[in-house]
Design a protein around this motif. Structure first.
Motif, PDB file in Angstrom:
ATOM      1  N   PHE A 183       2.989   6.153  12.821  1.00 20.08           N
ATOM      2  CA  PHE A 183       2.607   5.061  11.909  1.00 20.08           C
ATOM      3  C   PHE A 183       3.193   5.387  10.542  1.00 20.08           C
ATOM      4  CE2 PHE A 183       0.243   2.907   8.677  1.00 20.08           C
ATOM      5  CZ  PHE A 183       0.011   1.661   9.215  1.00 20.08           C
ATOM      6  N   GLY A 184       3.750   4.399   9.867  1.00 19.51           N
ATOM      7  CA  GLY A 184       4.311   4.712   8.553  1.00 19.51           C
ATOM      8  C   GLY A 184       4.585   3.506   7.683  1.00 19.51           C
ATOM      9  N   ALA A 185       5.288   3.770   6.591  1.00 21.33           N
ATOM     10  CA  ALA A 185       5.580   2.743   5.587  1.00 21.33           C
ATOM     11  C   ALA A 185       6.270   1.556   6.231  1.00 21.33           C
ATOM     12  CB  ALA A 185       6.461   3.326   4.483  1.00 21.33           C
ATOM     13  N   ARG A 219      -7.159  14.048  10.534  1.00 24.24           N
ATOM     14  CA  ARG A 219      -8.222  13.130  10.973  1.00 24.24           C
ATOM     15  C   ARG A 219      -7.649  11.933  11.741  1.00 24.24           C
ATOM     16  NH1 ARG A 219     -10.965  11.182   6.079  1.00 24.24           N
ATOM     17  NH2 ARG A 219      -9.153  11.867   4.907  1.00 24.24           N
ATOM     18  N   ILE A 220      -6.429  11.503  11.376  1.00 21.25           N
ATOM     19  CA  ILE A 220      -5.789  10.396  12.112  1.00 21.25           C
ATOM     20  C   ILE A 220      -5.384  10.882  13.505  1.00 21.25           C
ATOM     21  CG2 ILE A 220      -3.826   8.791  12.156  1.00 21.25           C
ATOM     22  CD1 ILE A 220      -3.783   8.912   9.079  1.00 21.25           C
ATOM     23  N   ALA A 241      -6.291   2.655   2.247  1.00 21.29           N
ATOM     24  CA  ALA A 241      -5.813   1.468   2.979  1.00 21.29           C
ATOM     25  C   ALA A 241      -4.857   1.900   4.094  1.00 21.29           C
ATOM     26  CB  ALA A 241      -5.116   0.513   2.022  1.00 21.29           C
ATOM     27  N   VAL A 242      -3.959   2.821   3.770  1.00 21.09           N
ATOM     28  CA  VAL A 242      -2.996   3.291   4.776  1.00 21.09           C
ATOM     29  C   VAL A 242      -3.749   4.006   5.903  1.00 21.09           C
ATOM     30  CG1 VAL A 242      -0.952   4.722   5.192  1.00 21.09           C
ATOM     31  CG2 VAL A 242      -1.210   3.555   2.998  1.00 21.09           C
ATOM     32  N   HIS A 253       0.798  -1.231   0.000  1.00 21.44           N
ATOM     33  CA  HIS A 253       0.000   0.000   0.000  1.00 21.44           C
ATOM     34  C   HIS A 253       0.831   1.282   0.000  1.00 21.44           C
ATOM     35  CE1 HIS A 253      -3.372  -2.574   0.754  1.00 21.44           C
ATOM     36  NE2 HIS A 253      -2.886  -2.985   1.907  1.00 21.44           N
ATOM     37  N   LEU A 254       2.109   1.178   0.330  1.00 26.47           N
ATOM     38  CA  LEU A 254       2.930   2.387   0.476  1.00 26.47           C
ATOM     39  C   LEU A 254       4.395   2.039   0.228  1.00 26.47           C
ATOM     40  CD1 LEU A 254       3.240   5.353   1.306  1.00 26.47           C
ATOM     41  CD2 LEU A 254       3.044   4.683   3.687  1.00 26.47           C
TER      42      LEU A 254
END
Ligand code: UT7
Length: 333
Positions: free
Chosen positions: A314-316, A261-262, A223-224, A193-194
């Motif tokens: 949160f990340g790749a 928003r996250i 998705a992420v 996804h990333l």
């Protein structure tokens, strides 16, 4: 003897001067200030435009300020870790370049890539060296020139990212402050996804990869988003519970700045109010490994010794995590 903990003892930062506004992005792709503000929460971001300048220039400027502020001589540094997904080159490590530019000669240095969780992972790694008792002055720098891998014809990704760097100094302490607990996780299933499609060993650079625009960030945003919302909040709530942190005794949440928003969803799950959250996404966008130290840098004058702080990212990868620390100093003392 009291247990040795690693404590942040100072912060430096560096941001390029050029401000890329939503209005300017709206002239490059089919988007608007209104869409970017409501869906992501970004107004502007900084871009390093000077030819021949890279991530190490931002990183070195942040570390230079850090060393000056903390009255640390370059030769006193024992270790420097640079968290980045946009190194100057594939090799050598950007950390080596930063150290060389600043005369950090008595240290070892290396890069760490954990996507947007890079700073958190690097802070955790660095803290273990300090806790061992062998290393006294450890620098962690999160530095990115995201504009070098952003496709400014892709409206789904180009409004999101910005350039910048932030650095902290970790030192040992036996006081009741410093890094206390962490939860770090990763799941490589999220890579679909990333990612960046070409330029690595699976698909080295070629005329075809350049023509297919495969050297830029590829992201399936929705998705992420779903993963980020649930995973960042899960670990933040878990770290609160197991350290008896309540909304009342938490001073600050320092969240990765990917999407307003996250950030709001994470704060809601933790039961804290927005004025307990460091937010600068509007000004700098998502600077990947630099978001957390850039927040700490901006809020440093308001932090008090003993403040309970939770960092979350949160990340790749996917990679994600949360860390609980007690702030170690009052600003200016
Ligand atoms: O830091 C690393 C981790 N990364 C993240 O945490 C990022 C997580 N993802 C996100 O923040 C969001 O998914 C994005 C900001 C990337 C996208 O927001 P979204 O609300 O998920 O939008 P979407 O991708 O579902 O797209 C909704 C609509 C689509 O149009 P249709 O198909 O509904 O007609 C897109 O084509 O919005 C369209 N769209 C845009 N419209 C105007 C996508 N980008 C833009 C744009 N301007 N820049």
């Amino acid at each position: 003897m009291n247990q040795i903990r690693a404590a942040i003892k100072g912060i430096g930062a560096s941001l390029p001067e050029y401000i890329l506004t939503n209005d300017e992005i709206s002239q490059m792709v089919d988007t608007s200030d209104e869409w970017i503000m409501t869906r992501i929460g970004i107004k502007e971001r900084r871009i390093l435009r000077e030819a021949g300048k890279g991530t190490s220039d931002l990183g070195a400027a942040a570390v230079k300020e850090l060393l000056d502020k903390t009255h640390t001589k370059p030769e006193e540094v024992d270790l420097l870790i640079c968290a980045t997904v946009t190194p100057d080159m594939q090799f050598p490590a950007t950390a080596n370049v930063i150290s060389d530019k600043l005369g950090i000669k008595n240290a070892f240095s290396y890069d760490l890539n954990a996507g947007c969780s890079g700073f958190l992972y690097a802070l955790s790694t660095a803290s273990k060296f300090v806790e061992s008792g062998r290393y006294k002055k450890v620098v962690v720098v999160g530095a990115e020139k995201m504009s070098s891998i952003v496709d400014y014809t892709d409206r789904a990704t180009c409004p999101i990212f910005g350039d910048g760097a932030g650095a902290v100094l970790l030192e040992p302490t036996t006081e009741d402050v410093g890094i206390i607990d962490e939860i770090l996780q990763s799941d490589g299933i999220g890579r679909v996804h990333l990612h960046q499609k070409a330029g690595g060993s699976v698909k080295p650079a070629s005329f075809e990869t350049v023509a297919a625009r495969e050297h830029f960030i590829y992201q399936e945003g929705q998705a992420v988003f779903k993963w980020a919302v649930s995973k960042m909040a899960d670990v933040s709530v878990e770290i609160m519970k197991r350290n008896n942190i309540t909304p009342e005794n938490l001073a600050w949440l320092v969240p990765h700045q990917a999407n307003m928003r996250i950030i709001e969803a994470t704060a809601n799950r933790m039961g804290i109010s927005k004025d307990q959250v460091m937010i600068n996404i509007e000004k700098f966008g998502n600077t990947t490994a630099a978001t957390l130290p850039l927040c700490l840098y901006e809020w440093e004058p308001r932090l008090k010794k003993g403040d309970n702080i939770i960092l979350a990212a949160f990340g790749a990868g996917f990679t994600w995590g949360a860390m609980y620390l007690k702030w170690a100093y009052d600003f200016g003392k």
